[in-house]
Design an enzyme around this catalytic site. Structure first.
Site, mmCIF file in Angstrom:
data_model
loop_
_atom_site.group_PDB
_atom_site.id
_atom_site.type_symbol
_atom_site.label_atom_id
_atom_site.label_comp_id
_atom_site.label_asym_id
_atom_site.label_seq_id
_atom_site.Cartn_x
_atom_site.Cartn_y
_atom_site.Cartn_z
ATOM 1 N N LYS A 204 0.835 -1.212 0.000
ATOM 2 C CA LYS A 204 0.000 0.000 0.000
ATOM 3 C C LYS A 204 0.871 1.265 0.000
ATOM 4 O O LYS A 204 0.666 2.192 -0.786
ATOM 5 C CB LYS A 204 -0.920 0.003 1.229
ATOM 6 N N CYS A 258 -2.642 11.006 0.654
ATOM 7 C CA CYS A 258 -1.973 9.722 0.407
ATOM 8 C C CYS A 258 -0.550 9.914 -0.099
ATOM 9 O O CYS A 258 0.403 9.609 0.600
ATOM 10 C CB CYS A 258 -2.778 8.918 -0.600
HETATM 11 N N1 SAJ Z 1 -0.214 14.572 -9.589
HETATM 12 C C1 SAJ Z 1 0.786 15.196 -10.334
HETATM 13 N N2 SAJ Z 1 1.217 14.613 -11.479
HETATM 14 C C2 SAJ Z 1 0.704 13.431 -11.942
HETATM 15 C C3 SAJ Z 1 -0.322 12.810 -11.189
HETATM 16 C C4 SAJ Z 1 -0.752 13.396 -10.014
HETATM 17 O O1 SAJ Z 1 1.298 16.280 -9.966
HETATM 18 O O2 SAJ Z 1 1.156 12.960 -12.997
HETATM 19 C C5 SAJ Z 1 -0.653 15.161 -8.316
HETATM 20 C C6 SAJ Z 1 -2.121 15.556 -8.295
HETATM 21 O O3 SAJ Z 1 -2.298 16.852 -8.804
HETATM 22 C C7 SAJ Z 1 -2.429 15.465 -6.808
HETATM 23 C C8 SAJ Z 1 -1.518 14.335 -6.306
HETATM 24 O O4 SAJ Z 1 -0.568 14.151 -7.326
HETATM 25 O O5 SAJ Z 1 -2.051 16.656 -6.149
HETATM 26 C C9 SAJ Z 1 -2.204 13.043 -5.968
HETATM 27 O O6 SAJ Z 1 -3.187 12.718 -6.910
HETATM 28 P P1 SAJ Z 1 -3.459 11.242 -7.473
HETATM 29 O O7 SAJ Z 1 -4.610 11.321 -8.388
HETATM 30 O O8 SAJ Z 1 -2.216 10.656 -8.007
HETATM 31 O O9 SAJ Z 1 -3.765 10.347 -6.194
HETATM 32 P P2 SAJ Z 1 -4.772 10.429 -4.928
HETATM 33 O O10 SAJ Z 1 -3.979 10.938 -3.763
HETATM 34 O O11 SAJ Z 1 -6.043 11.098 -5.214
HETATM 35 O O12 SAJ Z 1 -5.064 8.867 -4.745
HETATM 36 C C10 SAJ Z 1 -3.961 7.965 -4.539
HETATM 37 C C11 SAJ Z 1 -4.124 6.775 -5.507
HETATM 38 N N3 SAJ Z 1 -2.899 6.000 -5.531
HETATM 39 C C12 SAJ Z 1 -2.269 5.667 -6.688
HETATM 40 O O13 SAJ Z 1 -2.668 5.998 -7.776
HETATM 41 C C13 SAJ Z 1 -1.054 4.805 -6.545
HETATM 42 C C14 SAJ Z 1 -5.291 5.908 -5.074
HETATM 43 O O14 SAJ Z 1 -5.365 4.727 -5.880
HETATM 44 C C15 SAJ Z 1 -5.131 5.513 -3.589
HETATM 45 O O15 SAJ Z 1 -6.219 4.727 -3.146
HETATM 46 C C16 SAJ Z 1 -5.118 6.794 -2.783
HETATM 47 O O16 SAJ Z 1 -3.966 7.543 -3.189
HETATM 48 C C17 SAJ Z 1 -5.050 6.439 -1.309
HETATM 49 O O17 SAJ Z 1 -6.069 6.563 -0.630
HETATM 50 O O18 SAJ Z 1 -4.010 5.937 -0.866
#
Ligand code: SAJ
Length: 438
Positions: A204, A258
């Site tokens: 995780k 996360c």
């Molecule tokens: N972000 C970037 N560049 C990218 C992708 C995302 O700057 O290429 C930023 C987003 O703007 C945001 C942050 O990253 O600020 C996180 O966004 P996200 O969509 O990657 O993830 P979360 O935090 O909404 O959800 C994550 C997910 N984990 C993964 O994709 C590995 C989700 O599947 C998990 O369940 C969740 O964390 C959690 O609860 O742990």
């Protein structure tokens, strides 16, 4: 077979999970320490925004299968889905997990299952939860079956992912893992993989760390390309044509509860080894300041009190969640330097500087910063806001707008990950001077 399932913590994970079990015929006892959450749920309402969750919760409550309480009740299965926040000294705060585990102790019976879902450092199930549960007098793995099964759902598409994502089931022993798998089988359509609780805990944390590290790499690329004078987004697009390359997107920072948190749990466990992981956190945390520096540079020739309009403050697009949002830090940096600020965010109802109407927000602004790529911002009419803005400048931190159509309306366009000197005002002025001298 209909089971009684007691779920502790009715937040972003506990609530959808409760509604899902309830809508599949189980009797669900939702437990939360917040009266507001309990009252709302028992009225069939929810206090978080998530597509279709309101409908599912309402149906579950109306069917009588889901009810919320302040205290647990006897059940067949106990699921712990409480927060594990980051402490000030960058460790996992396991106080909620500990408390929740203690509160179920008096209700445990032979044959019960206890599952931890909260993101937790390695060892939490085996070294924190198991010793507490042993106090029940039941033999762990023989009379009481325990394990760790993390959620993996993406805010914004929780319900779909809850059902379709593959799931890891980490048991304290094989029997526990198998029993937990049979519980989730009720609604999970994805594959379920059995392992140990400690391995599942690491999986995780590592999933989110993988993403954080890759975003850090993209952010580093953005800074490097700005330095060199090429476009990081073009590099990303072209490099990703390679069959084994997947460069993530640069941006103003990484938010949410996360990605910005979990890697620290690994760093805390193995600080001598978790070097890339730590540096990635530091790199991503540097992005609000980097964007702020770009703002300062772009507006360095503006003499009057500078006004910046920010589009979007949530941690990512199309959701209402501002937890750990890097945009909040950007706003604080602008405040420190006495910028005038206005904010537009269709997902937020209350926040300082918030304006409903973009035309009003941009009035006398010198810069429009696209901070979060909400779909609604596609509809912005640049011709209309041109008249309202004092300086006609856009800074796009997500490669969201179409550069040529914005420029066609008379704006100068700046992009995170590209710093072509030709747009810099001082160079523009120098060019004008050279032309005038000719
Ligand atoms: N972000 C970037 N560049 C990218 C992708 C995302 O700057 O290429 C930023 C987003 O703007 C945001 C942050 O990253 O600020 C996180 O966004 P996200 O969509 O990657 O993830 P979360 O935090 O909404 O959800 C994550 C997910 N984990 C993964 O994709 C590995 C989700 O599947 C998990 O369940 C969740 O964390 C959690 O609860 O742990």
């Amino acid at each position: 077979m209909k089971k009684k399932i007691c779920i502790l913590g009715l937040g972003y994970i506990g609530l959808p999970t409760s509604a899902m079990f309830a809508s599949h015929g189980h009797e669900v006892i939702g437990v939360d320490i917040n009266n507001h959450v309990i009252d709302a749920l028992n009225r069939g309402e929810i206090i978080i925004e998530e597509p279709y969750l309101d409908i599912l919760v309402q149906a579950a409550v109306t069917s009588g299968n889901l009810r919320a309480y302040k205290e647990p009740k006897k059940a067949d299965v106990f699921i712990i889905a409480v927060p594990t926040p980051l402490t000030k000294d960058l460790k996992a705060d396991l106080a909620y997990v500990e408390k929740a585990t203690e509160t179920i102790l008096p209700y445990l019976e032979n044959g019960n299952i206890v599952v931890l879902e909260s993101t937790s450092p390695t060892g939490t199930t085996k070294e924190l939860i198991a010793p507490i549960l042993e106090k029940s007098g039941l033999k762990i793995g023989e009379e009481l079956f325990i394990g760790y099964s993390p959620e993996r759902v993406l805010p914004g598409q929780i319900l779909m992912e809850l059902v379709n994502n593959n799931r890891i089931i980490g048991g304290i022993n094989r029997k526990s893992a198998e029993m937990i798998r049979d519980v989730y089988k009720t609604f999970v359509k994805g594959e379920m993989y059995l392992t140990t609780a400690t391995t599942a805990e690491m999986c995780k944390m590592m999933e989110n760390t993988f993403r954080d590290v890759n975003i850090a790499l993209a952010n580093e690329l953005a800074k490097i390309c700005e330095e060199i004078g090429i476009n990081a987004w073009e590099v990303r697009e072209l490099a990703n044509k390679h069959p084994r390359v997947d460069i993530h997107k640069p941006g103003p920072g990484v938010g949410g509860h996360c990605l910005a948190v979990d890697p620290w749990f690994i760093v805390d466990k193995a600080p001598e080894f978790a070097k890339i992981i730590k540096l990635s956190r530091v790199t991503n945390n540097s992005m609000p300041n980097h964007v702020f520096n770009r703002v300062e540079e772009i507006l360095k020739d503006v003499q009057e009190e500078k006004k910046v309009t920010i589009l979007g403050i949530t941690y990512k697009p199309n959701i209402d969640d501002i937890r750990e949002s890097p945009i909040i830090e950007l706003i604080e940096l602008l405040e420190e330097r006495q910028y005038k600020i206005s904010i537009v965010d269709p997902y937020i109802n209350e926040f300082k500087y918030l304006q409903e109407d973009i035309k009003k927000a941009v009035r006398n602004s010198d810069l429009l910063v696209l901070a979060v790529n909400h779909d609604e911002f596609r509809a912005i009419n640049f011709r209309e806001i041109y008249k309202e803005m004092r300086s006609k400048i856009v800074l796009d931190t997500r490669n969201f707008f179409d550069e040529s159509s914005i420029k066609k309306e008379g704006f100068s366009y700046h992009l995170l990950g590209k710093k072509s000197r030709q747009y810099s005002k001082s160079i523009e002025n120098a060019m004008k001077e050279i032309a005038a001298a000719k």
